[in-house]
Scaffold this motif. Structure first.
Motif, PDB file in Angstrom:
ATOM      1  N   ALA A 215       0.840  -1.197   0.000  1.00 41.99           N
ATOM      2  CA  ALA A 215       0.000   0.000   0.000  1.00 41.99           C
ATOM      3  C   ALA A 215       0.878   1.252   0.000  1.00 41.99           C
ATOM      4  N   VAL A 216       0.674   2.130  -0.979  1.00 45.42           N
ATOM      5  CA  VAL A 216       1.434   3.373  -1.059  1.00 45.42           C
ATOM      6  C   VAL A 216       0.542   4.591  -0.872  1.00 45.42           C
ATOM      7  N   MET A 217      -0.780   4.401  -0.916  1.00 42.59           N
ATOM      8  CA  MET A 217      -1.730   5.484  -0.660  1.00 42.59           C
ATOM      9  C   MET A 217      -2.957   4.868  -0.001  1.00 42.59           C
ATOM     10  N   THR A 218      -3.378   5.423   1.131  1.00 44.30           N
ATOM     11  CA  THR A 218      -4.575   4.936   1.809  1.00 44.30           C
ATOM     12  C   THR A 218      -5.337   6.116   2.390  1.00 44.30           C
ATOM     13  N   SER A 219      -6.644   5.969   2.497  1.00 42.69           N
ATOM     14  CA  SER A 219      -7.473   6.984   3.139  1.00 42.69           C
ATOM     15  C   SER A 219      -7.497   6.733   4.640  1.00 42.69           C
ATOM     16  N   ASP A 220      -8.039   7.684   5.388  1.00 45.16           N
ATOM     17  CA  ASP A 220      -8.093   7.554   6.844  1.00 45.16           C
ATOM     18  C   ASP A 220      -8.924   6.346   7.267  1.00 45.16           C
ATOM     19  N   ALA A 221      -9.976   6.045   6.515  1.00 50.33           N
ATOM     20  CA  ALA A 221     -10.869   4.951   6.895  1.00 50.33           C
ATOM     21  C   ALA A 221     -10.366   3.584   6.469  1.00 50.33           C
ATOM     22  N   SER A 222      -9.329   3.555   5.657  1.00 49.47           N
ATOM     23  CA  SER A 222      -8.840   2.271   5.140  1.00 49.47           C
ATOM     24  C   SER A 222      -8.257   1.426   6.265  1.00 49.47           C
ATOM     25  N   PRO A 223      -8.527   0.105   6.264  1.00 45.39           N
ATOM     26  CA  PRO A 223      -7.938  -0.770   7.288  1.00 45.39           C
ATOM     27  C   PRO A 223      -6.476  -1.088   7.023  1.00 45.39           C
ATOM     28  N   VAL A 224      -5.965  -0.698   5.856  1.00 47.12           N
ATOM     29  CA  VAL A 224      -4.574  -0.956   5.491  1.00 47.12           C
ATOM     30  C   VAL A 224      -3.801   0.356   5.571  1.00 47.12           C
ATOM     31  N   ALA A 225      -2.614   0.323   6.172  1.00 44.61           N
ATOM     32  CA  ALA A 225      -1.773   1.514   6.293  1.00 44.61           C
ATOM     33  C   ALA A 225      -0.702   1.501   5.209  1.00 44.61           C
ATOM     34  N   VAL A 226      -0.193   2.696   4.910  1.00 53.29           N
ATOM     35  CA  VAL A 226       0.882   2.808   3.919  1.00 53.29           C
ATOM     36  C   VAL A 226       2.083   1.989   4.379  1.00 53.29           C
ATOM     37  N   GLY A 227       2.622   1.213   3.452  1.00 52.45           N
ATOM     38  CA  GLY A 227       3.760   0.355   3.761  1.00 52.45           C
ATOM     39  C   GLY A 227       3.386  -1.069   4.093  1.00 52.45           C
ATOM     40  N   GLU A 228       2.106  -1.322   4.340  1.00 50.27           N
ATOM     41  CA  GLU A 228       1.660  -2.680   4.664  1.00 50.27           C
ATOM     42  C   GLU A 228       1.373  -3.477   3.396  1.00 50.27           C
ATOM     43  N   TYR A 229       1.395  -4.797   3.549  1.00 59.70           N
ATOM     44  CA  TYR A 229       1.084  -5.702   2.445  1.00 59.70           C
ATOM     45  C   TYR A 229      -0.333  -6.231   2.658  1.00 59.70           C
ATOM     46  N   PRO A 230      -1.282  -5.856   1.779  1.00 62.41           N
ATOM     47  CA  PRO A 230      -2.694  -6.181   2.035  1.00 62.41           C
ATOM     48  C   PRO A 230      -3.030  -7.660   1.885  1.00 62.41           C
ATOM     49  N   PHE A 231      -2.224  -8.420   1.157  1.00 59.56           N
ATOM     50  CA  PHE A 231      -2.539  -9.829   0.940  1.00 59.56           C
ATOM     51  C   PHE A 231      -1.329 -10.691   1.307  1.00 59.56           C
ATOM     52  N   PRO A 232      -0.963 -10.739   2.595  1.00 53.07           N
ATOM     53  CA  PRO A 232       0.256 -11.464   2.980  1.00 53.07           C
ATOM     54  C   PRO A 232       0.136 -12.972   2.834  1.00 53.07           C
ATOM     55  N   ASP A 233      -1.094 -13.494   2.809  1.00 48.56           N
ATOM     56  CA  ASP A 233      -1.271 -14.939   2.792  1.00 48.56           C
ATOM     57  C   ASP A 233      -1.526 -15.512   1.398  1.00 48.56           C
ATOM     58  N   GLY A 234      -1.498 -14.695   0.403  1.00 47.74           N
ATOM     59  CA  GLY A 234      -1.740 -15.241  -0.932  1.00 47.74           C
ATOM     60  C   GLY A 234      -2.322 -14.226  -1.884  1.00 47.74           C
ATOM     61  N   ARG A 260     -10.770 -11.720  -1.505  1.00 48.12           N
ATOM     62  CA  ARG A 260     -10.062 -11.741  -0.223  1.00 48.12           C
ATOM     63  C   ARG A 260     -10.112 -10.328   0.362  1.00 48.12           C
ATOM     64  N   PRO A 261     -11.266  -9.925   0.934  1.00 44.62           N
ATOM     65  CA  PRO A 261     -11.382  -8.561   1.467  1.00 44.62           C
ATOM     66  C   PRO A 261     -10.380  -8.317   2.580  1.00 44.62           C
ATOM     67  N   THR A 262      -9.886  -7.073   2.645  1.00 45.39           N
ATOM     68  CA  THR A 262      -8.883  -6.723   3.650  1.00 45.39           C
ATOM     69  C   THR A 262      -9.506  -6.465   5.017  1.00 45.39           C
ATOM     70  N   ALA A 263     -10.833  -6.477   5.107  1.00 49.18           N
ATOM     71  CA  ALA A 263     -11.505  -6.303   6.389  1.00 49.18           C
ATOM     72  C   ALA A 263     -12.846  -7.036   6.334  1.00 49.18           C
ATOM     73  N   ASP A 264     -13.269  -7.600   7.456  1.00 48.93           N
ATOM     74  CA  ASP A 264     -14.517  -8.359   7.491  1.00 48.93           C
ATOM     75  C   ASP A 264     -15.726  -7.488   7.199  1.00 48.93           C
ATOM     76  N   ARG A 265     -15.653  -6.209   7.544  1.00 48.85           N
ATOM     77  CA  ARG A 265     -16.807  -5.336   7.354  1.00 48.85           C
ATOM     78  C   ARG A 265     -16.950  -4.850   5.917  1.00 48.85           C
ATOM     79  N   MET A 266     -16.008  -5.169   5.059  1.00 51.80           N
ATOM     80  CA  MET A 266     -16.082  -4.718   3.672  1.00 51.80           C
ATOM     81  C   MET A 266     -17.211  -5.454   2.939  1.00 51.80           C
ATOM     82  N   ARG A 267     -18.041  -4.683   2.243  1.00 56.01           N
ATOM     83  CA  ARG A 267     -19.132  -5.296   1.457  1.00 56.01           C
ATOM     84  C   ARG A 267     -19.027  -4.859  -0.007  1.00 56.01           C
ATOM     85  N   ALA A 268     -19.405  -3.608  -0.316  1.00 53.49           N
ATOM     86  CA  ALA A 268     -19.276  -3.127  -1.697  1.00 53.49           C
ATOM     87  C   ALA A 268     -17.816  -2.794  -1.985  1.00 53.49           C
ATOM     88  N   ALA A 269     -17.372  -3.061  -3.209  1.00 51.94           N
ATOM     89  CA  ALA A 269     -15.958  -2.798  -3.533  1.00 51.94           C
ATOM     90  C   ALA A 269     -15.782  -2.621  -5.032  1.00 51.94           C
TER      91      ALA A 269
END
Length: 536
Positions: A215-234, A260-269
């Protein structure tokens, strides 16, 4: 139906048709509701009319002939909630006999309840039982249909206006994006456009690095922070979008196979490819949040970012190439000036002794010619090393320094010279083997050439807090005065008669090319120590 009733119905229909024209001319939702109540009252002859919409605490009266506008009715059961829940019209001939009726006033005896689309209900009540019949209900439903059509028209106009506004603002910010000069600026503008223009509260830009998204750009509400890997397991749908170049919009990701949503609460995408850079992702907790227009605007933004990134990369490569050419030109300038000046001296010597040898056949003259040619050859080889721009420093490996020193020593003329290596055999540095050999050979040869024999050269570790920070090539010769130590690496500087003055300049260039540092100090025996600090 009697003739009088028939004429009355025709008249009411005609008036209702005129009212429909007024409804379609309304410019906002509130005017539609108000016109619907007025028409029900004046045209359909309904006594008490109200339009209700859902409210957190019950149902709000947004237009009424008798209720204060804005008042809220707090009821859980009854005709009104049932009309909202089922979307079906109904007549109550006697509210006192309706088991689930909950009239807002005990005086109300009869009524009709008609839905206006999915978001409102028109109700009319009377103090007299049996006031409304099937014809009244059908006319109320026809009025509700006209009101629904007017609401759809207003909402369509509002949607078009809002889309036009968003598109215009997006055009403005994509113009800024096309002109930005750095990746950080580009990602900041993408975030600004995503949140401020497109209205995406939850969004991220994932860039592909070494086969993984980061992740190189994220919004405040995003569950992923800049520098993190959103799909570490595959892998996930983002990989599919990146590889196919085709966007995905899901009303509910929980129903999307392979998601593979990055958060359980994610629905529309939505996931949109961003050229060869990565993918742009927008999400929401409510299903069905995004429509095709949202996807279209997101694709416009993603394409502009991809184009700007490609331009920035090309400009960076051009700047790097320009700097490389400037460095190469500087080396060529040094080469040209040296060739035009320094090589002329041994060349003149060779020419002079050639004439002498031709006249006298003196073997010493031939030896002087040979020595002059050897010097020219040495100078050319070293100068060519300085001017080359193809040193393959990307092909580095772990090089054992002690073994490399001994190998370099075999290529150095060393009569009456002794080599001592105190470096641990297992000590290695990340280096290009050929360039490290040239560094070592020049340092060893420099010690031999600048001192009277016998000479001892020691290659030893530079200790740093219990570890090894580099290595030093030291001798027990005469040393270098402190005021001259900064001069020895300058191109053409030499204290040796007949020296080229380029050996140590080459050493410094090759050392710095590895990201290391070299300095001159006094050795423990009073000679000179060339200390190479290695960034391991």
């Amino acid at each position: 139906m009697s003739e009088g009733d028939s004429e009355n119905l025709v008249g009411r229909l005609r008036e209702l048709h005129h009212a429909a024209t007024d409804l379609m001319a309304a410019t906002d939702v509130e005017s539609v509701y108000a016109t619907a109540v007025e028409t029900a009252n004046s045209v359909l002859g309904f006594d008490f009319c109200t339009v209700f919409v859902p409210h957190d605490e019950g149902y709000e009266a947004v237009a009424s002939s008798h209720f204060p506008v804005g008042s809220v009715v707090a009821i859980e059961d009854g005709v009104l909630p049932r009309t909202f829940a089922r979307g079906e019209s109904s007549i109550a001939h006697d509210l006192r006999r309706e088991p689930d009726a909950s009239p807002t006033n005990e005086e109300y005896r009869s009524g009709v309840s008609v839905p206006i689309g999915d978001g409102a209900v028109l109700q009319a009540v009377s103090r007299t039982p049996g006031t409304y019949d099937q014809t009244d209900l059908e006319l109320a439903e026809l009025l509700a249909l006209h009101a629904e059509a007017a609401l759809d028209s207003i909402r369509s106009r509002e949607t078009i206006t809002e889309r036009t506004r968003r598109l215009a603002r997006l055009h403005d910010i994509t113009t800024e994006i096309s002109a930005c000069g750095t990746q950080d600026e580009l990602f900041d503008l993408m975030r600004e456009a995503s949140e401020g223009v497109l209205g995406f509260d939850w969004c991220s830009l994932y860039v592909m690095e070494d086969g993984r998204f980061v992740a190189v750009m994220t919004s405040d509400a995003s569950p992923v922070a800049v520098g993190e890997y959103p799909f570490p397991d595959g892998r996930g749908k983002a990989h599919e979008v990146f590889e196919t170049g085709e966007s995905i919009r899901a009303d509910d990701v929980t129903a999307l196979p392979g998601a593979r949503p990055t958060a359980d609460r994610m629905r529309a995408a939505m996931t949109i490819p961003v050229g060869d850079l990565g993918v742009f992702n927008a999400a929401h907790e409510s299903p069905g949040t995004f429509d095709d227009h949202d996807l279209e605007l997101a694709e416009i933004l993603a394409n502009s970012v991809a184009e700007a990134h490609a331009r920035i990369e090309a400009e960076n490569q051009l700047r790097d190439r320009t700097r490389d050419l400037e460095r190469q030109n500087a080396r060529l300038d040094r080469f040209a000036s040296t060739v035009s000046h320094d090589i002329r001296n041994p060349l003149n010597v060779a020419m002079g002794f050639t004439e002498l040898a031709a006249e006298s056949g003196d073997p010493e003259a031939f030896e002087r010619i040979r020595a002059a040619h050897d010097r020219i050859e040495t100078m050319i080889e070293e100068l060519l090393l300085l001017t080359r721009d193809d040193r393959p420093l990307e092909r580095v490996s772990a090089v054992p320094v002690a073994a490399h020193v001994r190998e370099a020593w075999t290529r150095v003329e060393s009569p009456d010279a002794t080599l001592t290596v105190t470096l641990p055999e297992e000590y290695t540095v990340r280096a290009h083997p050929g360039l490290l050999s040239h560094v070592l050979e020049n340092l060893l040869q420099n010690a031999i050439a600048h001192n009277e024999p016998p000479i001892t050269v020691t290659v030893e570790p530079i200790e740093d807090g219990g570890g090894i920070a580099g290595f030093a090539v030291a001798d027990d010769g005469d040393g270098i005065p402190p005021d001259l130590r900064d001069e020895v690496f300058k191109h053409g500087y030499s204290t040796e008669t007949g020296g080229t003055g380029y050996g140590l300049a080459i050493v410094e260039e090759f050392v710095e090319a590895h990201g290391w540092e070299i300095s001159v100090a006094e050795s423990p025996t009073g000679g000179v120590s060339f200390e190479v600090t290695v960034d391991r």
